[in-house]
Design a protein around this motif. Sequence first.
Motif, short mmCIF file in Angstrom:
data_model
loop_
_atom_site.label_atom_id
_atom_site.label_comp_id
_atom_site.label_asym_id
_atom_site.label_seq_id
_atom_site.Cartn_x
_atom_site.Cartn_y
_atom_site.Cartn_z
N MET A 94 0.85 -1.15 0.00
CA MET A 94 0.00 0.00 0.00
C MET A 94 0.90 1.23 0.00
N GLU A 95 0.51 2.15 -0.77
CA GLU A 95 1.25 3.41 -0.92
C GLU A 95 0.62 4.47 -0.06
N CYS A 96 1.48 5.26 0.59
CA CYS A 96 0.97 6.36 1.42
C CYS A 96 0.77 7.58 0.55
N PRO A 97 -0.24 8.34 0.86
CA PRO A 97 -0.42 9.58 0.11
C PRO A 97 0.65 10.60 0.51
N PRO A 98 1.03 11.52 -0.37
CA PRO A 98 2.05 12.50 -0.03
C PRO A 98 1.55 13.47 1.04
N ILE A 99 2.44 13.89 1.85
CA ILE A 99 2.12 14.87 2.89
C ILE A 99 2.53 16.24 2.35
N MET A 100 1.58 17.16 2.31
CA MET A 100 1.83 18.51 1.80
C MET A 100 2.24 19.41 2.96
N CYS A 101 3.42 19.94 2.89
CA CYS A 101 3.93 20.86 3.92
C CYS A 101 3.62 22.29 3.50
N GLN A 102 3.78 23.20 4.46
CA GLN A 102 3.65 24.63 4.14
C GLN A 102 4.78 25.01 3.19
N PRO A 103 4.46 25.82 2.22
CA PRO A 103 5.53 26.18 1.27
C PRO A 103 6.58 27.09 1.92
N LYS A 104 7.77 26.94 1.52
CA LYS A 104 8.85 27.84 1.91
C LYS A 104 8.90 28.93 0.85
N ILE A 105 8.98 30.15 1.30
CA ILE A 105 9.01 31.25 0.34
C ILE A 105 10.43 31.79 0.30
N CYS A 106 10.98 31.82 -0.84
CA CYS A 106 12.32 32.38 -1.05
C CYS A 106 12.16 33.68 -1.84
N TYR A 107 12.67 34.74 -1.26
CA TYR A 107 12.58 36.04 -1.92
C TYR A 107 13.88 36.33 -2.66
N ASN A 108 13.75 36.78 -3.84
CA ASN A 108 14.89 37.23 -4.62
C ASN A 108 14.73 38.75 -4.78
N ASP A 109 15.38 39.51 -3.87
CA ASP A 109 15.22 40.96 -3.86
C ASP A 109 16.18 41.61 -4.85
N CYS A 110 15.66 42.53 -5.59
CA CYS A 110 16.50 43.40 -6.41
C CYS A 110 16.06 44.84 -6.12
N TYR A 111 16.94 45.77 -6.33
CA TYR A 111 16.68 47.14 -5.96
C TYR A 111 16.79 48.05 -7.18
N VAL A 112 15.88 48.97 -7.25
CA VAL A 112 15.86 49.95 -8.33
C VAL A 112 15.90 51.33 -7.69
N GLN A 113 16.76 52.17 -8.22
CA GLN A 113 16.89 53.52 -7.65
C GLN A 113 15.70 54.38 -8.05
N ARG A 114 15.29 55.21 -7.11
CA ARG A 114 14.26 56.19 -7.38
C ARG A 114 14.78 57.52 -6.85
#
Length: 65
Positions: A1-21
């Motif tokens: 018998m196969e177990c169903p996958p366990i869905m974890c909370q997503p990890k959020i990775c931010y890719n910050d870039c900066y623009v001058q104003r």
Amino acid sequence: MECPPIMCQPKICYNDCYVQRIVPYVTPVIHVNRINIVNVPRQFYTHQVRNVVVDPGCPGCGPQA
């Protein structure tokens, strides 16, 4: 018998870039042209003409009293 996958909370990775104003900072510059008065003495001459009669007296007369 196969177990169903366990869905974890997503990890959020931010890719910050900066623009001058540009934020303008305005600094007023006031140029003042000043005229400074300096007192300087200047000589002025007034001319007068006087007519003076010089009476030497009568010749042969004594001194006048």
